[in-house]
Design a protein around this motif. Structure first.
Motif, mmCIF file in Angstrom:
data_model
loop_
_atom_site.group_PDB
_atom_site.id
_atom_site.type_symbol
_atom_site.label_atom_id
_atom_site.label_comp_id
_atom_site.label_asym_id
_atom_site.label_seq_id
_atom_site.Cartn_x
_atom_site.Cartn_y
_atom_site.Cartn_z
ATOM 1 N N UNK A 23 96.787 21.760 132.219
ATOM 2 C CA UNK A 23 98.105 22.570 132.278
ATOM 3 C C UNK A 23 99.117 22.212 133.415
ATOM 4 N N UNK A 24 100.291 22.346 133.301
ATOM 5 C CA UNK A 24 101.268 22.080 134.245
ATOM 6 C C UNK A 24 102.369 23.140 133.743
ATOM 7 N N UNK A 25 102.838 23.609 134.905
ATOM 8 C CA UNK A 25 103.948 24.573 135.185
ATOM 9 C C UNK A 25 105.219 23.927 135.797
ATOM 10 N N UNK A 26 106.367 23.589 135.047
ATOM 11 C CA UNK A 26 107.561 22.845 135.544
ATOM 12 C C UNK A 26 108.602 23.509 135.839
ATOM 13 N N UNK A 27 109.121 23.711 137.119
ATOM 14 C CA UNK A 27 110.226 24.331 137.680
ATOM 15 C C UNK A 27 111.348 23.606 137.636
ATOM 16 N N UNK A 28 112.434 23.680 136.789
ATOM 17 C CA UNK A 28 113.643 22.790 136.842
ATOM 18 C C UNK A 28 114.609 23.261 137.762
ATOM 19 N N UNK A 29 115.278 22.397 138.149
ATOM 20 C CA UNK A 29 116.453 22.845 139.172
ATOM 21 C C UNK A 29 117.738 23.430 138.673
ATOM 22 N N UNK A 30 117.891 23.370 137.243
ATOM 23 C CA UNK A 30 119.071 23.821 136.470
ATOM 24 C C UNK A 30 118.496 25.241 135.804
ATOM 25 N N UNK A 31 117.349 25.707 136.076
ATOM 26 C CA UNK A 31 116.977 27.134 135.006
ATOM 27 C C UNK A 31 116.386 27.748 136.249
ATOM 28 N N UNK A 32 117.072 29.011 136.624
ATOM 29 C CA UNK A 32 116.679 30.089 137.500
ATOM 30 C C UNK A 32 115.333 30.645 137.064
ATOM 31 N N UNK A 33 114.149 30.321 138.115
ATOM 32 C CA UNK A 33 112.778 30.703 137.470
ATOM 33 C C UNK A 33 112.691 32.285 137.605
ATOM 34 N N UNK A 34 113.447 32.719 138.417
ATOM 35 C CA UNK A 34 113.656 34.265 138.266
ATOM 36 C C UNK A 34 113.815 34.855 137.032
ATOM 37 N N UNK A 35 114.823 34.326 136.533
ATOM 38 C CA UNK A 35 115.150 34.836 135.143
ATOM 39 C C UNK A 35 114.714 34.263 133.967
ATOM 40 N N UNK A 36 114.083 32.939 133.952
ATOM 41 C CA UNK A 36 113.797 32.443 132.756
ATOM 42 C C UNK A 36 112.277 31.787 132.895
ATOM 43 N N UNK B 247 116.975 15.797 134.574
ATOM 44 C CA UNK B 247 116.874 17.014 135.201
ATOM 45 C C UNK B 247 115.986 16.804 136.221
ATOM 46 N N UNK B 248 116.198 16.982 137.382
ATOM 47 C CA UNK B 248 114.837 17.017 138.640
ATOM 48 C C UNK B 248 114.327 18.322 138.433
ATOM 49 N N UNK B 249 112.872 18.205 138.826
ATOM 50 C CA UNK B 249 111.957 19.301 138.722
ATOM 51 C C UNK B 249 110.998 19.136 139.655
ATOM 52 N N UNK B 250 110.106 20.282 139.590
ATOM 53 C CA UNK B 250 108.938 20.215 140.386
ATOM 54 C C UNK B 250 107.894 20.664 139.341
ATOM 55 N N UNK B 251 106.722 20.045 139.467
ATOM 56 C CA UNK B 251 105.529 20.268 138.660
ATOM 57 C C UNK B 251 104.293 20.733 139.321
#
Length: 268
Positions: free
Chosen positions: A164-177, A249-253
């Protein structure tokens, strides 16, 4: 002389063998019992319990087949541009016109794809082999996205397909979505060079960025689909962001590694 008399009196006194001996107070016995229970629970967990770990790596959203850079076959001046960034074009579609000393040449797409960058504008003078556009391999806008993580070689060996992988996108606020959900589809066998990363992504700057700390291993992550979300993918929140997510879109996984026992018994 006084100390000698006290010592002789002590020896002549009968031993108090009938007096009870108190080994511990009630509070001490309670503390001892609690300590024993905690140690037993800790020992049981150390043998049967597991510890979960995560590995974090930078990455990007893209298509599974990557991108390619369209280069000018001739030298001349750009006189027309027939596509714009974001357009999905079929193979052979005309993208630009370049006027040379002899004629006006049409530059066409080598393969079907989505235009992610246009380096040449109308009026620009280009040389033979100059970069004109970058296209992402795609048959249509509905082609699914994947995330490609670039993990350092030593740590990538602990990543297993299906994790399983959790992806944090630079264009999507993690706190909100929340984070985007996915699973490891494939892990590269060997580290990739800067040139290989640049060729796959069609961007030299991204090649520099992902290889800045050494040659990484590419980890392809398949995104979990969800019909009820605006993006079409599954998020840790109920519906995710109220807009579509885009490639490039850049991200961190954060990859969930296999659970391990705190104590591994080693046979001689």
């Amino acid at each position: 002389m006084q100390f000698r008399q006290k010592a002789l009196a002590k020896l002549e006194a009968p031993e108090e063998l009938d007096m009870p001996v108190r080994f511990a107070r009630p509070q001490g016995r309670l503390a001892l019992a609690v300590t024993a229970v905690v140690m037993a629970a800790a020992a049981f967990w150390a043998v049967t319990g597991t510890v979960s770990a995560k590995l974090t790596a930078p990455g990007i959203l893209t298509r599974a087949q990557g991108s390619y850079v369209l280069q000018s076959p001739v030298a001349g001046q750009v006189t027309a541009v027939y596509a714009k960034e974001g357009d999905t074009v079929p193979s052979g579609a005309r993208l630009l016109s370049v006027r040379t000393d002899r004629a006006v040449e049409t530059v066409r797409a080598v393969a079907a794809g989505r235009v992610t960058a246009l380096a040449a504008k109308i009026g620009a003078v280009v040389a033979t082999g100059a970069d004109l556009a970058t296209l992402e391999h795609a048959d249509g806008p509905a082609d699914p996205l994947v995330a490609v993580l670039y993990a350092q070689g030593g740590s990538a060996s602990s990543i297993l397909p299906g994790a399983a992988v959790d992806l944090t996108l630079q264009t999507v606020p993690t706190r909100d979505y929340g984070v985007l959900r996915g699973r490891v589809l494939a892990v590269g066998r060997v580290p990739e060079t800067r040139e290989q990363i640049t060729s796959f992504l069609g961007d030299a700057q991204l090649g520099d960025q992902f290889s800045a700390k050494g040659q990484p291993v590419a980890v392809v992550v398949q995104l979990d689909r969800a019909a009820g979300t605006k993006s079409g993918y599954r998020w840790s929140s109920t519906g995710g962001p109220p807009y579509a997510i885009d490639s490039r879109t850049l991200l961190s996984g954060a990859v969930h590694l296999a659970a391990q026992h705190p104590i591994d018994w080693v046979k001689p």
